[in-house]
Design a protein around this motif. Structure first.
Motif, PDB file in Angstrom:
ATOM      1  N   PRO A  14      36.143  91.545  42.377  1.00 44.87           N
ATOM      2  CA  PRO A  14      37.463  91.467  41.742  1.00 44.87           C
ATOM      3  C   PRO A  14      37.610  92.404  40.545  1.00 44.87           C
ATOM      4  CG  PRO A  14      36.711  89.273  42.301  1.00 44.87           C
ATOM      5  CD  PRO A  14      35.554  90.207  42.550  1.00 44.87           C
ATOM      6  N   LYS A  74      46.341  86.299  42.610  1.00 45.18           N
ATOM      7  CA  LYS A  74      45.028  85.705  42.334  1.00 45.18           C
ATOM      8  C   LYS A  74      45.192  84.261  41.886  1.00 45.18           C
ATOM      9  CE  LYS A  74      42.848  86.044  38.534  1.00 45.18           C
ATOM     10  NZ  LYS A  74      42.247  86.484  37.304  1.00 45.18           N
ATOM     11  N   ALA A  99      46.001  82.172  44.874  1.00 47.50           N
ATOM     12  CA  ALA A  99      44.815  81.981  45.714  1.00 47.50           C
ATOM     13  C   ALA A  99      43.859  80.979  45.078  1.00 47.50           C
ATOM     14  CB  ALA A  99      44.108  83.314  45.950  1.00 47.50           C
ATOM     15  N   LEU A 100      43.691  81.074  43.770  1.00 44.91           N
ATOM     16  CA  LEU A 100      42.815  80.143  43.060  1.00 44.91           C
ATOM     17  C   LEU A 100      43.358  78.723  43.146  1.00 44.91           C
ATOM     18  CD1 LEU A 100      40.330  79.674  41.319  1.00 44.91           C
ATOM     19  CD2 LEU A 100      41.705  80.285  39.318  1.00 44.91           C
ATOM     20  N   HIS A 115      40.678  81.407  50.521  1.00 42.67           N
ATOM     21  CA  HIS A 115      41.887  81.924  49.874  1.00 42.67           C
ATOM     22  C   HIS A 115      41.545  83.081  48.936  1.00 42.67           C
ATOM     23  CE1 HIS A 115      44.307  78.624  51.395  1.00 42.67           C
ATOM     24  NE2 HIS A 115      43.363  77.790  50.994  1.00 42.67           N
ATOM     25  N   LEU A 116      40.470  82.927  48.194  1.00 45.75           N
ATOM     26  CA  LEU A 116      40.053  83.978  47.260  1.00 45.75           C
ATOM     27  C   LEU A 116      39.473  85.183  48.009  1.00 45.75           C
ATOM     28  CD1 LEU A 116      38.533  81.667  44.553  1.00 45.75           C
ATOM     29  CD2 LEU A 116      40.607  83.036  44.347  1.00 45.75           C
ATOM     30  N   TRP A 155      42.409  87.115  49.312  1.00 48.88           N
ATOM     31  CA  TRP A 155      43.037  87.827  48.205  1.00 48.88           C
ATOM     32  C   TRP A 155      42.284  89.122  47.896  1.00 48.88           C
ATOM     33  CZ3 TRP A 155      40.646  88.729  43.451  1.00 48.88           C
ATOM     34  CH2 TRP A 155      41.456  89.318  42.491  1.00 48.88           C
TER      35      TRP A 155
END
Length: 118
Positions: free
Chosen positions: A19, A41, A44-45, A56-57, A60
């Protein structure tokens, strides 16, 4: 930063798949998109915390690695911009130019995804 196959002139090297590295790369080539990246982000978090899935992360990060790939490579960026311009000049989804522009957008996205996944 990692090495990669030559695609012609590249604005920056491909960032490491982290990231922070992707954020730094985006800040260099498309700083106007940092807010969008941060917002996604956070979404997603929140989704990862809600359902307990890290996917999800991961999604992303892959999405933004592909965005950086498109922005850092003038060949992909120009194809992407041309397809968007063509798309926005059509009147309806039934317009053959709309379909052609969507196909080109998908091709650019696929090429960027493959480049960062390989």
């Amino acid at each position: 930063m990692t090495t990669q196959p030559d695609h012609g002139h590249e604005l920056i090297p491909r960032p490491e798949p982290t990231p922070d590295a992707v954020r730094v790369a985006l800040a260099r080539i498309a700083p106007h998109r940092l807010g969008e990246m941060e917002q996604q982000k956070e979404q997603a978090l929140a989704a990862a915390l809600q359902d307990g899935k890290i996917g999800h992360l991961q999604h992303w990060l892959v999405y933004w690695r592909a965005r950086v790939e498109i922005e850092r490579r003038p060949d992909l960026r120009s194809r992407h911009q041309a397809a968007l311009a063509s798309l926005h000049s059509t009147d309806s989804r039934s317009d053959p130019e709309f379909r052609a522009a969507m196909a080109e957008l998908r091709a650019v996205e696929d090429e960027a995804q493959q480049a960062v996944s390989g």
